[in-house]
Design a protein around this motif. Structure first.
Motif, PDB file in Angstrom:
ATOM      1  N   ILE A 165       3.268   1.127 -16.312  1.00 23.17           N
ATOM      2  CA  ILE A 165       3.804   1.325 -14.966  1.00 23.17           C
ATOM      3  C   ILE A 165       4.146  -0.027 -14.361  1.00 23.17           C
ATOM      4  CG2 ILE A 165       3.384   2.335 -12.701  1.00 23.17           C
ATOM      5  CD1 ILE A 165       3.444   4.330 -15.086  1.00 23.17           C
ATOM      6  N   GLY A 166       5.365  -0.163 -13.885  1.00 22.02           N
ATOM      7  CA  GLY A 166       5.814  -1.439 -13.355  1.00 22.02           C
ATOM      8  C   GLY A 166       6.160  -2.396 -14.479  1.00 22.02           C
ATOM      9  N   ASP A 167       6.517  -3.599 -14.091  1.00 27.09           N
ATOM     10  CA  ASP A 167       6.862  -4.612 -15.079  1.00 27.09           C
ATOM     11  C   ASP A 167       5.606  -5.139 -15.765  1.00 27.09           C
ATOM     12  OD1 ASP A 167       9.540  -4.425 -14.359  1.00 27.09           O
ATOM     13  OD2 ASP A 167       9.354  -6.010 -12.840  1.00 27.09           O
ATOM     14  N   GLU A 168       5.795  -5.694 -16.956  1.00 24.42           N
ATOM     15  CA  GLU A 168       4.688  -6.385 -17.604  1.00 24.42           C
ATOM     16  C   GLU A 168       4.285  -7.579 -16.726  1.00 24.42           C
ATOM     17  OE1 GLU A 168       4.557  -8.686 -21.661  1.00 24.42           O
ATOM     18  OE2 GLU A 168       4.342  -6.525 -22.078  1.00 24.42           O
ATOM     19  N   GLY A 169       2.997  -7.657 -16.418  1.00 23.27           N
ATOM     20  CA  GLY A 169       2.509  -8.722 -15.561  1.00 23.27           C
ATOM     21  C   GLY A 169       2.441  -8.363 -14.091  1.00 23.27           C
ATOM     22  N   GLN A 170       2.825  -7.137 -13.734  1.00 26.26           N
ATOM     23  CA  GLN A 170       2.812  -6.709 -12.329  1.00 26.26           C
ATOM     24  C   GLN A 170       1.516  -5.998 -11.956  1.00 26.26           C
ATOM     25  OE1 GLN A 170       6.085  -4.093 -11.315  1.00 26.26           O
ATOM     26  NE2 GLN A 170       6.013  -4.633  -9.138  1.00 26.26           N
ATOM     27  N   GLY A 171       0.599  -5.888 -12.909  1.00 29.96           N
ATOM     28  CA  GLY A 171      -0.594  -5.069 -12.704  1.00 29.96           C
ATOM     29  C   GLY A 171      -1.501  -5.527 -11.582  1.00 29.96           C
ATOM     30  N   MET A 172      -1.639  -6.848 -11.395  1.00 29.77           N
ATOM     31  CA  MET A 172      -2.512  -7.325 -10.327  1.00 29.77           C
ATOM     32  C   MET A 172      -2.006  -6.863  -8.968  1.00 29.77           C
ATOM     33  SD  MET A 172      -5.220  -9.106  -9.454  1.00 29.77           S
ATOM     34  CE  MET A 172      -5.655 -10.428 -10.587  1.00 29.77           C
ATOM     35  N   ALA A 173      -0.714  -6.990  -8.726  1.00 30.88           N
ATOM     36  CA  ALA A 173      -0.138  -6.546  -7.461  1.00 30.88           C
ATOM     37  C   ALA A 173      -0.318  -5.041  -7.277  1.00 30.88           C
ATOM     38  CB  ALA A 173       1.343  -6.915  -7.396  1.00 30.88           C
ATOM     39  N   ILE A 174      -0.132  -4.274  -8.365  1.00 29.76           N
ATOM     40  CA  ILE A 174      -0.313  -2.824  -8.284  1.00 29.76           C
ATOM     41  C   ILE A 174      -1.764  -2.482  -7.962  1.00 29.76           C
ATOM     42  CG2 ILE A 174      -0.265  -0.679  -9.622  1.00 29.76           C
ATOM     43  CD1 ILE A 174       2.111  -1.852 -11.176  1.00 29.76           C
ATOM     44  N   ALA A 175      -2.701  -3.137  -8.647  1.00 31.85           N
ATOM     45  CA  ALA A 175      -4.118  -2.844  -8.439  1.00 31.85           C
ATOM     46  C   ALA A 175      -4.548  -3.144  -7.011  1.00 31.85           C
ATOM     47  CB  ALA A 175      -4.962  -3.653  -9.425  1.00 31.85           C
ATOM     48  N   LEU A 176      -4.136  -4.297  -6.492  1.00 32.41           N
ATOM     49  CA  LEU A 176      -4.569  -4.685  -5.148  1.00 32.41           C
ATOM     50  C   LEU A 176      -3.946  -3.788  -4.091  1.00 32.41           C
ATOM     51  CD1 LEU A 176      -4.553  -8.596  -5.437  1.00 32.41           C
ATOM     52  CD2 LEU A 176      -6.489  -7.009  -5.636  1.00 32.41           C
ATOM     53  N   ALA A 177      -2.674  -3.423  -4.279  1.00 37.97           N
ATOM     54  CA  ALA A 177      -2.037  -2.519  -3.328  1.00 37.97           C
ATOM     55  C   ALA A 177      -2.676  -1.135  -3.384  1.00 37.97           C
ATOM     56  CB  ALA A 177      -0.538  -2.429  -3.613  1.00 37.97           C
ATOM     57  N   ALA A 178      -2.997  -0.674  -4.585  1.00 36.75           N
ATOM     58  CA  ALA A 178      -3.647   0.629  -4.730  1.00 36.75           C
ATOM     59  C   ALA A 178      -5.010   0.645  -4.046  1.00 36.75           C
ATOM     60  CB  ALA A 178      -3.789   0.979  -6.208  1.00 36.75           C
ATOM     61  N   LEU A 179      -5.727  -0.474  -4.139  1.00 37.17           N
ATOM     62  CA  LEU A 179      -7.051  -0.530  -3.528  1.00 37.17           C
ATOM     63  C   LEU A 179      -6.982  -0.404  -2.012  1.00 37.17           C
ATOM     64  CD1 LEU A 179      -8.877  -3.225  -5.688  1.00 37.17           C
ATOM     65  CD2 LEU A 179      -9.354  -0.769  -5.582  1.00 37.17           C
ATOM     66  N   ASP A 180      -5.912  -0.883  -1.393  1.00 39.39           N
ATOM     67  CA  ASP A 180      -5.774  -0.692   0.057  1.00 39.39           C
ATOM     68  C   ASP A 180      -5.786   0.795   0.390  1.00 39.39           C
ATOM     69  OD1 ASP A 180      -5.684  -3.374   0.707  1.00 39.39           O
ATOM     70  OD2 ASP A 180      -3.495  -3.485   0.668  1.00 39.39           O
ATOM     71  N   ALA A 181      -5.023   1.581  -0.390  1.00 39.05           N
ATOM     72  CA  ALA A 181      -4.999   3.030  -0.166  1.00 39.05           C
ATOM     73  C   ALA A 181      -6.336   3.656  -0.526  1.00 39.05           C
ATOM     74  CB  ALA A 181      -3.874   3.656  -0.990  1.00 39.05           C
ATOM     75  N   GLY A 182      -6.931   3.207  -1.647  1.00 39.25           N
ATOM     76  CA  GLY A 182      -8.213   3.760  -2.077  1.00 39.25           C
ATOM     77  C   GLY A 182      -9.338   3.485  -1.092  1.00 39.25           C
ATOM     78  N   ARG A 183      -9.293   2.327  -0.447  1.00 37.70           N
ATOM     79  CA  ARG A 183     -10.343   2.011   0.536  1.00 37.70           C
ATOM     80  C   ARG A 183     -10.323   2.981   1.708  1.00 37.70           C
ATOM     81  NH1 ARG A 183      -9.144  -4.426  -0.273  1.00 37.70           N
ATOM     82  NH2 ARG A 183     -10.640  -4.692  -1.984  1.00 37.70           N
ATOM     83  N   LEU A 184      -9.146   3.459   2.050  1.00 40.67           N
ATOM     84  CA  LEU A 184      -9.077   4.441   3.131  1.00 40.67           C
ATOM     85  C   LEU A 184      -9.692   5.765   2.702  1.00 40.67           C
ATOM     86  CD1 LEU A 184      -5.567   3.765   4.699  1.00 40.67           C
ATOM     87  CD2 LEU A 184      -7.819   2.983   5.461  1.00 40.67           C
ATOM     88  N   GLY A 185      -9.527   6.123   1.429  1.00 36.70           N
ATOM     89  CA  GLY A 185     -10.175   7.338   0.937  1.00 36.70           C
ATOM     90  C   GLY A 185     -11.682   7.246   1.022  1.00 36.70           C
ATOM     91  N   ILE A 186     -12.231   6.095   0.642  1.00 33.70           N
ATOM     92  CA  ILE A 186     -13.676   5.895   0.730  1.00 33.70           C
ATOM     93  C   ILE A 186     -14.127   5.868   2.183  1.00 33.70           C
ATOM     94  CG2 ILE A 186     -15.551   4.294   0.228  1.00 33.70           C
ATOM     95  CD1 ILE A 186     -14.429   5.920  -2.188  1.00 33.70           C
ATOM     96  N   ALA A 187     -13.337   5.257   3.061  1.00 31.77           N
ATOM     97  CA  ALA A 187     -13.683   5.227   4.485  1.00 31.77           C
ATOM     98  C   ALA A 187     -13.762   6.643   5.051  1.00 31.77           C
ATOM     99  CB  ALA A 187     -12.654   4.405   5.262  1.00 31.77           C
ATOM    100  N   ALA A 188     -12.800   7.479   4.678  1.00 37.39           N
ATOM    101  CA  ALA A 188     -12.806   8.861   5.170  1.00 37.39           C
ATOM    102  C   ALA A 188     -13.997   9.641   4.627  1.00 37.39           C
ATOM    103  CB  ALA A 188     -11.497   9.551   4.794  1.00 37.39           C
TER     104      ALA A 188
END
Length: 388
Positions: free
Chosen positions: A234-257
């Motif tokens: 998913i995404g370009d090779e080497g883009q995983g860090m940006a994907i992971a950190l952006a995903a965690l922003d959304a995931g943190r809201l799930g845990i907050a709820a």
């Protein structure tokens, strides 16, 4: 006490009513027995996730065209809170599953969305999010799991080798959203893959023996040359860090709820007990000291809810919300720890026994301050925003 809720669309009210009905019929009657059984040996609530999935509650924030609910994040999170109030392990699982599909929804090509999302959002599949490693928790950049280009075929496939730790749903998931190193470039050395379950080269450690959330099975995932098609990167090779950190922003809201729901449930138990428990000829709720404690608990829950809803509204509006997600995760999980601790205190000796659910809730609250980024990491994120 049912929480009064507001939604950006009329459909949200129907979803909450559906969620509350399922929680009352399917989750609350089973949670205590299931958590005890899971503490003594592995037990996973597959049937509960199937029920939620078939009701459309596992895919609310994802696009309708691929089988999702097309709902605002604000609505999705309030559903997660309701589930968290009934069964915290399941609420965490709902948040994790949504997180696993998020990279495809956000970074996937049209072809990848068409190929992967219908299954992910069908309600029949459950995902796992394979990011953390034994020596790479908060420090994601130090991960050592590696995806190497395969010599077979057209050279677009990969083989993944390494170990992931603290993975929810490990051994039960149908696919693993996996982050692996594709180069030694410190900034762009990590890539994201959707790895189907079932490979003979994938194995699992023993389930972790945890303080709480026993039905949230957590263990190591061991990749020993697991093959992955290039189309599943998913995404370009080497883009995983940006994907992971952006995903965690959304995931943190799930845990907050979810943590807010847990705290609300503990408050409800404490308030009901305080009205019924008699000491010195009157209900203990009539004592101002205890009544003020309940008021402080309510303030903590209300503040947590306001924080995650504010962040969700920013996300829905397409505006930056990373700082607000960190604030919400920090506030809500600290509130869960405080409120469940105080709930045990309100119940006194009874609260310290397994006869009342606040003992379980107290144990469940602690890990919310640790996963999806420790609360110390949240303070780091927030401070960096403040100092910019």
């Amino acid at each position: 006490m049912p929480v009064t809720r507001l939604f950006p669309t009329d459909e949200g009210h129907d979803l909450i009513e559906l969620t509350r009905e399922i929680c009352d019929k399917e989750l609350r009657p089973k949670v205590d027995e299931a958590e005890r059984a899971a503490a003594e040996g592995e037990a996973f609530p597959t049937d509960i996730f199937r029920t939620l999935g078939r009701a459309g509650l596992l895919s609310l924030a994802h696009p309708e065209e691929y089988g999702g609910g097309g709902q605002p994040y604000e609505t999705y999170l309030q559903v997660v809170e309701e589930i968290g109030a009934a069964w915290m392990s399941v609420a965490v699982g709902v948040s994790v599953h949504s997180l696993t599909a998020w990279p495809v929804t956000t970074y996937g090509t049209d072809e990848q969305k068409a190929a992967l999302l219908p299954g992910m959002l069908s309600g029949e599949q459950l995902g796992a999010y394979a990011l953390s490693e034994p020596l790479a928790g908060s420090d994601v950049g130090s991960m050592t799991t590696r995806a190497t280009r395969s010599d077979e075929g057209d050279g677009t496939a990969y083989a993944i080798k390494g170990r992931k730790a603290w993975i929810s749903h490990a051994g039960h998931a149908d696919y693993y959203t996996t982050f692996a190193r594709t180069s030694d470039d410190a900034g762009r050395g990590i890539s994201c893959f959707i790895v189907p379950a079932g490979s003979d080269a994938m194995s699992f450690g023993q389930p972790e023996k945890k303080m709480g959330l026993h039905c949230d099975t957590v263990r190591e995932v061991i990749f020993d040359g697991v093959p992955v098609e290039g189309a599943n990167r998913i995404g370009d090779e080497g883009q995983g860090m940006a994907i992971a950190l952006a995903a965690l922003d959304a995931g943190r809201l799930g845990i907050a709820a979810a943590a807010t729901g847990l705290a609300q449930s503990a408050l409800d138990v404490a308030a009901a007990y305080a009205k019924e428990r008699q000491q010195f000829g009157r209900a203990i709720a009539s004592n101002q000291g205890l009544a003020f404690l309940l008021a402080d608990m309510d303030v903590a829950v209300s503040g947590a809810r306001a924080a995650y809803l504010h962040a969700a509204r920013l996300k829905d509006a397409g505006r930056p919300f990373s700082r607000e997600a960190a604030v919400a995760k920090l506030l809500a999980t600290d509130a869960a720890m405080k409120v469940t601790t105080d709930a045990v205190q309100v119940l006194g000796g009874a609260g310290y026994t397994a006869d009342f659910p606040v003992e379980r809730m107290f144990r469940e609250a602690k890990v919310t301050q640790i996963f999806e980024g420790t609360n110390q990491i949240q303070r780091l994120v927030i401070s960096r925003h403040v100092l910019r």
